[in-house]
Design an enzyme around this catalytic site. Structure first.
Site, PDB file in Angstrom:
ATOM      1  N   ARG A   9       0.839  -1.218   0.000  1.00  0.00           N
ATOM      2  CA  ARG A   9       0.000   0.000   0.000  1.00  0.00           C
ATOM      3  C   ARG A   9       0.864   1.255   0.000  1.00  0.00           C
ATOM      4  O   ARG A   9       0.477   2.288  -0.533  1.00  0.00           O
ATOM      5  CB  ARG A   9      -0.963  -0.004   1.203  1.00  0.00           C
ATOM      6  CG  ARG A   9      -1.793   1.273   1.323  1.00  0.00           C
ATOM      7  CD  ARG A   9      -3.074   1.105   2.127  1.00  0.00           C
ATOM      8  NE  ARG A   9      -2.865   0.443   3.387  1.00  0.00           N
ATOM      9  CZ  ARG A   9      -2.328   1.018   4.487  1.00  0.00           C
ATOM     10  NH1 ARG A   9      -1.979   2.289   4.475  1.00  0.00           N
ATOM     11  NH2 ARG A   9      -2.152   0.322   5.587  1.00  0.00           N
ATOM     12  N   TYR A  62     -16.168  15.938 -14.625  1.00  0.00           N
ATOM     13  CA  TYR A  62     -16.622  14.546 -14.493  1.00  0.00           C
ATOM     14  C   TYR A  62     -17.600  14.466 -13.310  1.00  0.00           C
ATOM     15  O   TYR A  62     -17.266  14.874 -12.186  1.00  0.00           O
ATOM     16  CB  TYR A  62     -15.398  13.662 -14.268  1.00  0.00           C
ATOM     17  CG  TYR A  62     -15.696  12.188 -14.212  1.00  0.00           C
ATOM     18  CD1 TYR A  62     -16.083  11.501 -15.348  1.00  0.00           C
ATOM     19  CD2 TYR A  62     -15.590  11.489 -13.014  1.00  0.00           C
ATOM     20  CE1 TYR A  62     -16.360  10.148 -15.298  1.00  0.00           C
ATOM     21  CE2 TYR A  62     -15.858  10.137 -12.955  1.00  0.00           C
ATOM     22  CZ  TYR A  62     -16.242   9.472 -14.108  1.00  0.00           C
ATOM     23  OH  TYR A  62     -16.512   8.133 -14.050  1.00  0.00           O
ATOM     24  N   ASP A 113      -7.551  17.894 -14.300  1.00  0.00           N
ATOM     25  CA  ASP A 113      -7.929  16.557 -14.772  1.00  0.00           C
ATOM     26  C   ASP A 113      -7.686  16.554 -16.280  1.00  0.00           C
ATOM     27  O   ASP A 113      -8.419  17.169 -17.042  1.00  0.00           O
ATOM     28  CB  ASP A 113      -9.393  16.252 -14.440  1.00  0.00           C
ATOM     29  CG  ASP A 113      -9.797  14.831 -14.854  1.00  0.00           C
ATOM     30  OD1 ASP A 113      -9.140  14.253 -15.741  1.00  0.00           O
ATOM     31  OD2 ASP A 113     -10.797  14.313 -14.303  1.00  0.00           O
ATOM     32  N   LYS A 163      -8.619   5.291 -19.122  1.00  0.00           N
ATOM     33  CA  LYS A 163      -8.917   5.791 -20.460  1.00  0.00           C
ATOM     34  C   LYS A 163      -7.677   5.695 -21.358  1.00  0.00           C
ATOM     35  O   LYS A 163      -7.172   4.598 -21.541  1.00  0.00           O
ATOM     36  CB  LYS A 163      -9.471   7.212 -20.354  1.00  0.00           C
ATOM     37  CG  LYS A 163     -10.482   7.411 -19.204  1.00  0.00           C
ATOM     38  CD  LYS A 163     -11.754   6.610 -19.359  1.00  0.00           C
ATOM     39  CE  LYS A 163     -12.610   6.545 -18.097  1.00  0.00           C
ATOM     40  NZ  LYS A 163     -12.942   7.810 -17.463  1.00  0.00           N
TER      41      LYS A 163
HETATM   42  C1  LIG Z   1     -13.395   8.267 -16.136  1.00  0.00           C
HETATM   43  C2  LIG Z   1     -13.007   9.601 -15.632  1.00  0.00           C
HETATM   44  C3  LIG Z   1     -12.732   9.833 -14.278  1.00  0.00           C
HETATM   45  C4  LIG Z   1     -12.873   8.759 -13.214  1.00  0.00           C
HETATM   46  O1  LIG Z   1     -12.008   7.717 -13.415  1.00  0.00           O
HETATM   47  P1  LIG Z   1     -12.280   6.185 -12.943  1.00  0.00           P
HETATM   48  O2  LIG Z   1     -11.051   5.507 -13.383  1.00  0.00           O
HETATM   49  O3  LIG Z   1     -13.534   5.731 -13.630  1.00  0.00           O
HETATM   50  O4  LIG Z   1     -12.466   6.229 -11.467  1.00  0.00           O
HETATM   51  C5  LIG Z   1     -12.322  11.100 -13.903  1.00  0.00           C
HETATM   52  N1  LIG Z   1     -12.224  12.094 -14.802  1.00  0.00           N
HETATM   53  C6  LIG Z   1     -12.495  11.916 -16.106  1.00  0.00           C
HETATM   54  C7  LIG Z   1     -12.367  13.054 -17.050  1.00  0.00           C
HETATM   55  C8  LIG Z   1     -12.902  10.673 -16.569  1.00  0.00           C
HETATM   56  O5  LIG Z   1     -13.181  10.501 -17.875  1.00  0.00           O
END
Ligand SMILES: *Cc1c(COP(=O)(O)O)cnc(C)c1O
Length: 396
Positions: free
Chosen positions: A58, A111, A183, A208
């Site tokens: 962890r 998001y 982000d 992604k």
């Molecule tokens: C998918 C996504 C998230 C969250 O990510 P997870 O891996 O699903 O927890 C945060 N920000 C954006 C822009 C996303 O597309």
């Protein structure tokens, strides 16, 4: 290999990897929860931070570290912290950098769960928030208060592809003693590197583009300096938002082809967007690579390419959108994005269905908007798939 001397794709392939005793070219999966110390003294020194070395997964693990070092090098950061999911990265950033009485200004179309976590849960711990359209700098300027400690933006935003000026945000944040958190999931480090534009922390859902193969959920934070990286890592360890070694191995493997995947998908996306724009049954198309995108120039100033995400609205609204989604054969009807497979989805009834309609429209998400994440299939197959789904008949 010296990171600074190599190009982006060389870093993708080599950065962070450290051969083990057998000379393995790929960092192995250290599938272990704990690490044995050679002596009680060594264990004590590691706990005291006086000696390098691993303690417990962890807190840190060589497979996870290889991925962290690679992404940190790609973003030009002082350190990276891998997390269990993208939301794990968001939670860690909020918890590490905000406290009772602090205020944050953020992107209205951020998001959804990032906004829900802030408005419904961080608020219970005394954190205040204001959501504005950050693509207009003046909105952010007006929203800043004496207790604003963070500007948190998502650019390009999901799914309306709104762009926020990162240099302007960094300047505003620093003039007001706040940190800028970005982000950058929709761009990936191949197309956008916010730290170079003044951001303090960058985060990704590696689910992604970074992993890119729709087989792992994960996240990562990258910090501008070591002090920030240390604060984020401490919080990740305490909240237990850590990545797992097997997950890290898969993400690192997927990451190596990031530039190749994006180049291919982006080239196809540009063709598909132009093709959609010419069809009479499409109301409008939003793609950063089109001159019709209201922030085309800003986008290409802070990004090195338009990427693989397209959104569009059919003239027949939601009903026509549903018909299209039910008829596509190559594209999969699924949420998520940034993988080798082309995905299609309808935000109003799927990813953004939890959002009140008013807020949704404000965020640029109309009822009939369709989101298209272009994969690496042959572009002619993708075009033919869209054609048959829109026309509802086989090619003449
Ligand atoms: C998918 C996504 C998230 C969250 O990510 P997870 O891996 O699903 O927890 C945060 N920000 C954006 C822009 C996303 O597309």
């Amino acid at each position: 290999m010296q990171d600074k001397e190599t190009g982006f794709t060389s870093k993708l392939v080599h950065a962070g990897s450290s051969p083990d005793d057998c000379g393995s070219v790929v960092t192995p999966i250290y599938q272990t929860s704990t690490f044995a110390f050679e002596s009680a003294r060594q264990g004590a020194d590691r706990f005291a931070g006086k000696a390098d070395g691993y303690i417990y997964t962890r807190i840190g693990n060589p497979t996870i570290k290889a991925l962290e070092d690679c992404v940190s090098s790609l973003e030009g950061g002082a350190g990276a912290i891998a997390t269990s999911s993208g939301m794990g990265a968001v939670t860690t950033a909020y918890m590490a950098l905000l406290g009772s009485g602090d205020h944050i200004v953020s992107t209205a179309s951020v998001y959804g769960p990032s906004r829900t976590l802030m408005e419904q849960h961080m608020s219970r711990f005394g954190v205040e928030s204001t959501y504005v359209d950050t693509s207009n700098v003046a909105n952010v300027e007006r929203a800043i208060r004496g207790n604003t400690k963070m500007i948190y933006v998502e650019t390009p935003s999901n799914p309306a592809m709104q762009i926020t000026d990162l240099e302007a945000m960094a300047k505003l944040a620093h003039e007001n003693d706040a940190v800028l958190v970005v982000d950058s999931t929709f761009a990936s480090p191949y197309l956008q590197r916010p730290l170079e534009l003044g951001a303090d922390v960058v985060l990704h859902s590696v689910t992604k583009f970074i992993n890119g193969h729709a087989d792992v959920v994960g996240g990562i934070l990258i910090a501008r300096d070591e002090e920030l990286a240390g604060r984020l890592r401490k919080m990740m360890v305490l909240t237990g938002c850590n990545m797992d070694p097997h997950q890290a191995y898969l993400v690192h493997r997927g990451l190596k082809t990031l530039s190749l995947r994006i180049e291919r998908a982006q080239e196809s996306a540009q063709r598909i967007a132009r093709w959609l724009e010419e069809r009479r049954d499409i109301d409008w198309v939003r793609y950063i690579g089109l001159k019709s995108h209201p922030q085309h120039e800003l986008a290409l100033r802070q990004m090195s390419g338009p990427g693989a995400m397209i959104c569009f609205e059919l003239k027949g609204g939601l009903e026509a959108g549903e018909r299209l989604m039910n008829r596509v054969k190559v594209a999969a009807l699924a949420v998520s994005l940034g993988g080798v497979e082309t995905l299609i989805q309808h935000p109003a009834s799927m990813t953004h269905s939890g959002m009140p309609r008013e807020e949704r429209l404000e965020a640029g998400i109309s009822d009939g908007l369709v989101r298209f994440s272009v994969g690496i299939e042959d572009v002619d197959d993708l075009l033919e798939d869209l054609r048959q789904a829109l026309d509802g008949s086989p090619a003449a």
